[in-house]
Design a protein around this motif. Structure first.
Motif, PDB file in Angstrom:
ATOM      1  N   LYS A  47      12.575  44.475 -21.553  1.00 49.27           N
ATOM      2  CA  LYS A  47      13.780  44.512 -20.717  1.00 49.27           C
ATOM      3  C   LYS A  47      14.654  43.291 -21.013  1.00 49.27           C
ATOM      4  O   LYS A  47      14.144  42.200 -21.256  1.00 49.27           O
ATOM      5  CB  LYS A  47      13.387  44.485 -19.244  1.00 49.27           C
ATOM      6  CG  LYS A  47      12.403  45.564 -18.853  1.00 49.27           C
ATOM      7  CD  LYS A  47      13.114  46.806 -18.425  1.00 49.27           C
ATOM      8  CE  LYS A  47      12.177  47.809 -17.829  1.00 49.27           C
ATOM      9  NZ  LYS A  47      11.720  48.831 -18.699  1.00 49.27           N
ATOM     10  N   PRO A  48      15.971  43.451 -20.952  1.00 53.91           N
ATOM     11  CA  PRO A  48      16.867  42.307 -21.149  1.00 53.91           C
ATOM     12  C   PRO A  48      16.621  41.222 -20.102  1.00 53.91           C
ATOM     13  O   PRO A  48      16.265  41.515 -18.962  1.00 53.91           O
ATOM     14  CB  PRO A  48      18.268  42.906 -20.975  1.00 53.91           C
ATOM     15  CG  PRO A  48      18.097  44.361 -21.237  1.00 53.91           C
ATOM     16  CD  PRO A  48      16.704  44.699 -20.772  1.00 53.91           C
ATOM     17  N   LYS A  50      18.438  37.969 -18.282  1.00 52.61           N
ATOM     18  CA  LYS A  50      19.742  37.348 -18.052  1.00 52.61           C
ATOM     19  C   LYS A  50      19.636  35.870 -17.679  1.00 52.61           C
ATOM     20  O   LYS A  50      20.622  35.166 -17.624  1.00 52.61           O
ATOM     21  CB  LYS A  50      20.489  38.114 -16.970  1.00 52.61           C
ATOM     22  CG  LYS A  50      20.816  39.523 -17.405  1.00 52.61           C
ATOM     23  CD  LYS A  50      21.592  40.246 -16.357  1.00 52.61           C
ATOM     24  CE  LYS A  50      22.074  41.527 -16.775  1.00 52.61           C
ATOM     25  NZ  LYS A  50      21.884  42.677 -16.997  1.00 52.61           N
ATOM     26  N   LYS A  81      18.131  38.437 -29.710  1.00 50.68           N
ATOM     27  CA  LYS A  81      19.526  38.471 -29.259  1.00 50.68           C
ATOM     28  C   LYS A  81      20.198  39.776 -29.705  1.00 50.68           C
ATOM     29  O   LYS A  81      20.844  40.454 -28.907  1.00 50.68           O
ATOM     30  CB  LYS A  81      20.280  37.261 -29.815  1.00 50.68           C
ATOM     31  CG  LYS A  81      21.730  37.216 -29.406  1.00 50.68           C
ATOM     32  CD  LYS A  81      22.432  36.027 -30.012  1.00 50.68           C
ATOM     33  CE  LYS A  81      23.928  36.164 -29.802  1.00 50.68           C
ATOM     34  NZ  LYS A  81      24.682  35.202 -30.572  1.00 50.68           N
ATOM     35  N   GLY A  84      19.385  42.751 -27.726  1.00 54.00           N
ATOM     36  CA  GLY A  84      19.858  42.761 -26.347  1.00 54.00           C
ATOM     37  C   GLY A  84      18.886  42.184 -25.336  1.00 54.00           C
ATOM     38  O   GLY A  84      19.107  42.295 -24.133  1.00 54.00           O
ATOM     39  N   ILE A  85      17.813  41.554 -25.798  1.00 54.55           N
ATOM     40  CA  ILE A  85      16.853  40.958 -24.869  1.00 54.55           C
ATOM     41  C   ILE A  85      17.370  39.620 -24.344  1.00 54.55           C
ATOM     42  O   ILE A  85      17.245  39.316 -23.171  1.00 54.55           O
ATOM     43  CB  ILE A  85      15.476  40.780 -25.550  1.00 54.55           C
ATOM     44  CG1 ILE A  85      14.932  42.140 -25.987  1.00 54.55           C
ATOM     45  CG2 ILE A  85      14.493  40.064 -24.634  1.00 54.55           C
ATOM     46  CD1 ILE A  85      14.824  43.164 -24.874  1.00 54.55           C
ATOM     47  N   ILE A  87      20.734  37.149 -23.805  1.00 54.68           N
ATOM     48  CA  ILE A  87      22.199  37.147 -23.767  1.00 54.68           C
ATOM     49  C   ILE A  87      22.726  36.336 -24.939  1.00 54.68           C
ATOM     50  O   ILE A  87      23.652  36.739 -25.633  1.00 54.68           O
ATOM     51  CB  ILE A  87      22.720  36.558 -22.436  1.00 54.68           C
ATOM     52  CG1 ILE A  87      22.385  37.514 -21.298  1.00 54.68           C
ATOM     53  CG2 ILE A  87      24.217  36.283 -22.512  1.00 54.68           C
ATOM     54  CD1 ILE A  87      22.720  36.982 -19.925  1.00 54.68           C
TER      55      ILE A  87
END
Length: 116
Positions: A47-48, A50, A81, A84-85, A87
């Motif tokens: 999962k990304p 943040k 990066k 998309g994991i 930012i």
């Protein structure tokens, strides 16, 4: 929160970047590793993140030895990066990283991402 990503394969050393290799060779190597990380992220359903993180790279070698400081972990971080994991991989998001190496039965990399 902690996520773990496992990749089979032998990470190149930084020597390839300092040995005078043509930039196209280095670019292809980077693109290949970014794709390897992206595929592993999708398969293992990470999962990304943040928030700022610490990243631990556990690198296992079946043959040979290398210095911990000679592992091209930047290829992995850029791959995270691009997948998309992360930012970004600047100091606001990656606050620390650790590289650990050991002799093992196979070439593999375990990446642990710890949300701080």
């Amino acid at each position: 929160m902690k996520q773990v990503l496992t990749i089979k394969g032998k990470l190149p050393s930084y020597n390839i970047f300092y040995s005078g290799s043509h930039w196209t060779v280095r670019q292809k190597l980077a693109e290949t590793w970014h794709e390897i990380v992206w595929a592993a992220v999708k398969k293992q359903k990470l999962k990304p993140v943040k928030d700022p993180v610490e990243i631990i790279y556990d690198i296992e070698f079946a043959k040979g030895t290398r210095d911990a400081s000679n592992q091209a972990v930047k290829l992995l971080e850029d791959g995270l990066k691009k997948a998309g994991i992360l930012i970004d991989d600047n100091y606001k998001y990656v606050l620390a990283y650790k590289v650990m190496i050991k002799k093992g039965r196979e070439d593999k990399i375990k990446i642990t991402i710890i949300k701080l």
